[in-house]
Motif scaffolding. Structure first.
Motif, PDB file in Angstrom:
ATOM      1  N   PHE A 108       4.650  16.284  -3.322  1.00 27.37           N
ATOM      2  CA  PHE A 108       4.534  14.826  -3.175  1.00 27.37           C
ATOM      3  C   PHE A 108       3.894  14.452  -1.838  1.00 27.37           C
ATOM      4  O   PHE A 108       2.982  13.628  -1.787  1.00 27.37           O
ATOM      5  N   VAL A 131      -0.327  11.594  -9.824  1.00 30.11           N
ATOM      6  CA  VAL A 131      -1.599  12.319  -9.736  1.00 30.11           C
ATOM      7  C   VAL A 131      -1.500  13.379  -8.642  1.00 30.11           C
ATOM      8  O   VAL A 131      -1.169  13.068  -7.498  1.00 30.11           O
ATOM      9  N   ASN A 132      -1.768  14.621  -9.004  1.00 23.07           N
ATOM     10  CA  ASN A 132      -1.669  15.696  -8.027  1.00 23.07           C
ATOM     11  C   ASN A 132      -3.004  15.951  -7.334  1.00 23.07           C
ATOM     12  O   ASN A 132      -4.063  15.871  -7.962  1.00 23.07           O
ATOM     13  N   ALA A 133      -2.923  16.263  -6.040  1.00 25.09           N
ATOM     14  CA  ALA A 133      -4.121  16.613  -5.284  1.00 25.09           C
ATOM     15  C   ALA A 133      -4.654  17.937  -5.818  1.00 25.09           C
ATOM     16  O   ALA A 133      -3.880  18.807  -6.198  1.00 25.09           O
ATOM     17  N   PRO A 134      -5.984  18.093  -5.868  1.00 26.29           N
ATOM     18  CA  PRO A 134      -6.522  19.335  -6.419  1.00 26.29           C
ATOM     19  C   PRO A 134      -6.259  20.531  -5.499  1.00 26.29           C
ATOM     20  O   PRO A 134      -6.311  20.404  -4.278  1.00 26.29           O
ATOM     21  N   ASN A 145       0.216  15.297  -1.816  1.00 23.35           N
ATOM     22  CA  ASN A 145      -0.515  14.292  -2.596  1.00 23.35           C
ATOM     23  C   ASN A 145      -0.714  13.027  -1.774  1.00 23.35           C
ATOM     24  O   ASN A 145      -1.810  12.477  -1.697  1.00 23.35           O
ATOM     25  N   MET A 146       0.384  12.612  -1.171  1.00 22.10           N
ATOM     26  CA  MET A 146       0.364  11.384  -0.371  1.00 22.10           C
ATOM     27  C   MET A 146      -0.665  11.515   0.751  1.00 22.10           C
ATOM     28  O   MET A 146      -1.446  10.595   0.997  1.00 22.10           O
ATOM     29  N   ARG A 176      -3.305  13.416   0.930  1.00 24.82           N
ATOM     30  CA  ARG A 176      -4.673  13.461   0.438  1.00 24.82           C
ATOM     31  C   ARG A 176      -5.137  12.093  -0.044  1.00 24.82           C
ATOM     32  O   ARG A 176      -6.220  11.639   0.307  1.00 24.82           O
ATOM     33  N   TRP A 177      -4.302  11.421  -0.832  1.00 25.03           N
ATOM     34  CA  TRP A 177      -4.745  10.139  -1.396  1.00 25.03           C
ATOM     35  C   TRP A 177      -4.853   9.066  -0.330  1.00 25.03           C
ATOM     36  O   TRP A 177      -5.773   8.244  -0.350  1.00 25.03           O
ATOM     37  N   PHE A 207       1.082   6.520  -6.985  1.00 26.69           N
ATOM     38  CA  PHE A 207      -0.107   7.319  -7.296  1.00 26.69           C
ATOM     39  C   PHE A 207       0.160   8.797  -7.023  1.00 26.69           C
ATOM     40  O   PHE A 207      -0.222   9.663  -7.815  1.00 26.69           O
ATOM     41  N   SER A 208       0.871   9.091  -5.887  1.00 26.85           N
ATOM     42  CA  SER A 208       1.133  10.487  -5.520  1.00 26.85           C
ATOM     43  C   SER A 208       2.142  11.140  -6.454  1.00 26.85           C
ATOM     44  O   SER A 208       2.152  12.366  -6.597  1.00 26.85           O
ATOM     45  N   ILE A 209       3.010  10.325  -7.065  1.00 29.75           N
ATOM     46  CA  ILE A 209       3.975  10.901  -7.998  1.00 29.75           C
ATOM     47  C   ILE A 209       3.266  11.357  -9.269  1.00 29.75           C
ATOM     48  O   ILE A 209       3.553  12.414  -9.818  1.00 29.75           O
ATOM     49  N   PHE A 229       1.922   1.602  -3.608  1.00 30.58           N
ATOM     50  CA  PHE A 229       0.799   2.072  -4.415  1.00 30.58           C
ATOM     51  C   PHE A 229       0.576   3.563  -4.220  1.00 30.58           C
ATOM     52  O   PHE A 229       0.491   4.330  -5.181  1.00 30.58           O
ATOM     53  N   SER A 230       0.511   4.008  -2.950  1.00 33.56           N
ATOM     54  CA  SER A 230       0.218   5.429  -2.731  1.00 33.56           C
ATOM     55  C   SER A 230       1.389   6.309  -3.148  1.00 33.56           C
ATOM     56  O   SER A 230       1.180   7.445  -3.578  1.00 33.56           O
ATOM     57  N   THR A 231       2.614   5.793  -3.053  1.00 37.42           N
ATOM     58  CA  THR A 231       3.766   6.568  -3.521  1.00 37.42           C
ATOM     59  C   THR A 231       3.684   6.796  -5.028  1.00 37.42           C
ATOM     60  O   THR A 231       3.775   7.937  -5.502  1.00 37.42           O
ATOM     61  N   ILE A 265       0.836  -1.203   0.000  1.00 39.80           N
ATOM     62  CA  ILE A 265       0.000   0.000   0.000  1.00 39.80           C
ATOM     63  C   ILE A 265       0.871   1.253   0.000  1.00 39.80           C
ATOM     64  O   ILE A 265       0.498   2.277  -0.587  1.00 39.80           O
ATOM     65  N   THR A 266       2.051   1.181   0.633  1.00 35.59           N
ATOM     66  CA  THR A 266       2.982   2.307   0.571  1.00 35.59           C
ATOM     67  C   THR A 266       3.444   2.521  -0.868  1.00 35.59           C
ATOM     68  O   THR A 266       3.450   3.663  -1.364  1.00 35.59           O
ATOM     69  N   LEU A 311       0.746   6.420   8.324  1.00 36.59           N
ATOM     70  CA  LEU A 311       1.255   7.179   7.172  1.00 36.59           C
ATOM     71  C   LEU A 311       0.713   8.601   7.181  1.00 36.59           C
ATOM     72  O   LEU A 311       1.436   9.569   6.918  1.00 36.59           O
TER      73      LEU A 311
END
Lengths: 242, 254
Positions: free
Chosen positions: B119, A132-135, B122-123, B125-126, A128-130, A124-126, A121-122, B84
């Motif tokens: 980064f 896709v940017n948070a709005p 993003n982390m 939020r997701w 994804f975060s690289i 995956f979220s890493t 899961i780490t 996290l």
């Protein structure tokens, strides 16, 4: 056959030899009596016995025979320290409530699984975060209401209900009731079985409940456009921010 | 007394070190730092018994409990995501001021001028969205396995409270970027709470720190988000995990 430890074998040999010597008429000094019970303790026991006798005499007024104290011995006949009286099967005197269960060590079996899950899961979220940017929209502006204005996705089911019911029903009564019933679930459902075939009603009810929210959230998220009117996302575009 | 030679002094120091509490807790039996760890039932037990893991897990569990297909790791993953989120959240706190004048600029600066700022945001939020999902799925899993039944009724109640806390944590965090998305999502959400019967206006006033969303709301929700709700959640989590073991490990098999 189980292996007998050497020191036990040796002790058995000695005891046998001693027993043999006794039976031949040569009294072997009993080491146990002499060494294991110190003199002063024997004296004390005798004194206590005497005191009991005098007390009993005073109270009842009758002469009580002093109890015959058997000579203390550290070992039974033929040098044995224990005697087997009887063999009792465990089930007849012990009430065994806990059935032995098949168990495995937490390390490594469980901890490895947990570690891999955490790693996955780490990762995956890493990744994804690289990509896709948070709005982050423009600065909050009280004078400009976006169209549509939507709640966070997990509250979109509630916002969807707002289109059908009075706000008090949609925003407070229905979610409140759902939460209340959820908390009470174990006290309402007294069926002790956890087998799916025994609890068809409970499972159906919960599935309907979960689907109810899932469908509402999805409609609210993807099928509502400007003015919170019904749209098709493939025709009118997506009006959804996470 | 004769003067000690250098070798004797060193031997003395080494002995004192090796008999110290710190040394013995680092090189305790079962530690991976201890020379000669071998895979034996004794050492497998020591790994759990002589470490922090013992707070979470017993030495042995039922065989079916380690099957991934039974739990899908959902509860553990929720807890891991919480950790996290705490770590990334602490990072974000260094660059954020909860006032209407500064909040949005701080987030913008964080994204453009802070190393790894974008980064980490993003982390945060997701994983927050992911945690809402895993907690929800964990609840569904527990229900379908009938794991809320005796003797686990109370732990189910704690679980529902934790689900609510997770939603509240996510919702309070939603306002903090102070952009159009945050403002209007929270407006919709808090308007709904204003319809609470009898004392709806009071509920809304307490939540917003005023009659309208503003800089007071931001401060209020910030404190709720970074301090109060996590504090409460940690307490309930501790009870939740303790109850799992108290009630005889996880439920099942079916």
């Amino acid at each position: 056959m189980a292996e007998i430890p050497e020191h036990l074998l040796k002790r058995a040999e000695e005891a046998k030899a001693r027993a043999g010597a006794e039976s031949e008429g040569e009294p072997v000094p009993n080491e146990a009596t002499e060494t294991k019970v110190p003199e002063e303790l024997l004296d004390r026991t005798k004194a206590a016995g005497d005191r009991d006798t005098t007390l009993a005499t005073k109270e009842s007024g009758t002469q009580v025979e002093p109890p015959q104290l058997p000579a203390p011995t550290g070992s039974g006949p033929a040098g044995h320290t224990q005697r087997l009286l009887t063999v009792v099967k465990s089930g007849s005197i012990q009430d065994v409530k806990l059935k032995p269960v098949d168990k495995v060590h937490v390390w490594p079996h469980l901890l490895v699984v947990e570690f891999v899950a955490a790693l996955a899961i780490t990762a995956f979220s890493t990744v994804f975060s690289i990509f896709v940017n948070a709005p982050l929209l423009e600065l909050a502006n009280f004078n400009q209401t976006p169209n549509p204005s939507k709640a966070p996705w997990y509250f979109l089911g509630l916002q969807e209900l707002l289109t059908m019911f009075h706000p008090m029903v949609a925003g407070v009564t229905i979610p409140g009731l759902a939460l209340f019933l959820l908390i009470l679930a174990p006290y309402i459902d007294r069926n002790p079985s956890n087998k799916p075939e025994d609890r068809k009603f409970a499972i159906s009810l919960m599935t309907i409940h979960l689907m109810f929210w899932a469908v509402l959230v999805m409609i609210g998220s993807f099928f509502r456009g400007p003015g919170f009117n019904f749209i098709f996302p493939w025709a009118d575009g997506l009006f959804f921010e996470l | 007394m004769a003067k000690q030679s250098l070798g004797e002094k060193l031997a003395d120091i080494s002995e004192k070190t090796k008999s110290s509490q710190a040394w013995n807790s680092i090189f305790r039996p079962g530690s991976i730092f201890r020379k000669g760890y071998s895979d034996s039932p004794r050492n497998r037990s020591y790994v759990v018994m002589n470490s922090l893991i013992y707070h979470l897990h017993p030495v042995k569990v039922k065989r079916h409990a380690v099957k991934v297909s039974y739990t899908l790791c959902l509860g553990g993953l929720s807890f891991f995501l919480f950790i996290l989120l705490t770590v990334t959240g602490i990072f974000l706190m260094f660059f954020y001021r909860p006032t209407a004048a500064q909040a949005w600029d701080d987030i913008y600066t964080l994204q453009t001028s802070v190393t790894f700022g974008l980064f980490v945001r993003n982390m945060h939020r997701w994983t927050a969205h992911l945690m809402v999902l895993t907690v929800f799925l964990h609840m569904a899993r527990v229900f379908y396995h009938g794991a809320y039944k005796a003797p686990r009724e109370f732990n189910w109640v704690i679980g529902v409270i934790l689900l609510t806390l997770t939603l509240l944590l996510s919702f309070t965090g939603y306002l903090l970027p102070w952009d159009q998305l945050a403002l209007w999502a929270v407006t919709v959400g808090t308007n709904m709470m204003g319809y609470t019967p009898v004392f709806g206006d009071q509920v809304r006033f307490v939540l917003l720190g005023g009659v309208e969303i503003g800089t007071d709301t931001l401060l209020r929700w910030y404190v709720l988000h970074v301090l109060m709700l996590p504090f409460v959640a940690v307490i309930f989590m501790a009870i939740h995990f303790w109850r799992v073991r108290k009630d005889g490990g996880i439920s099942g098999p079916l």
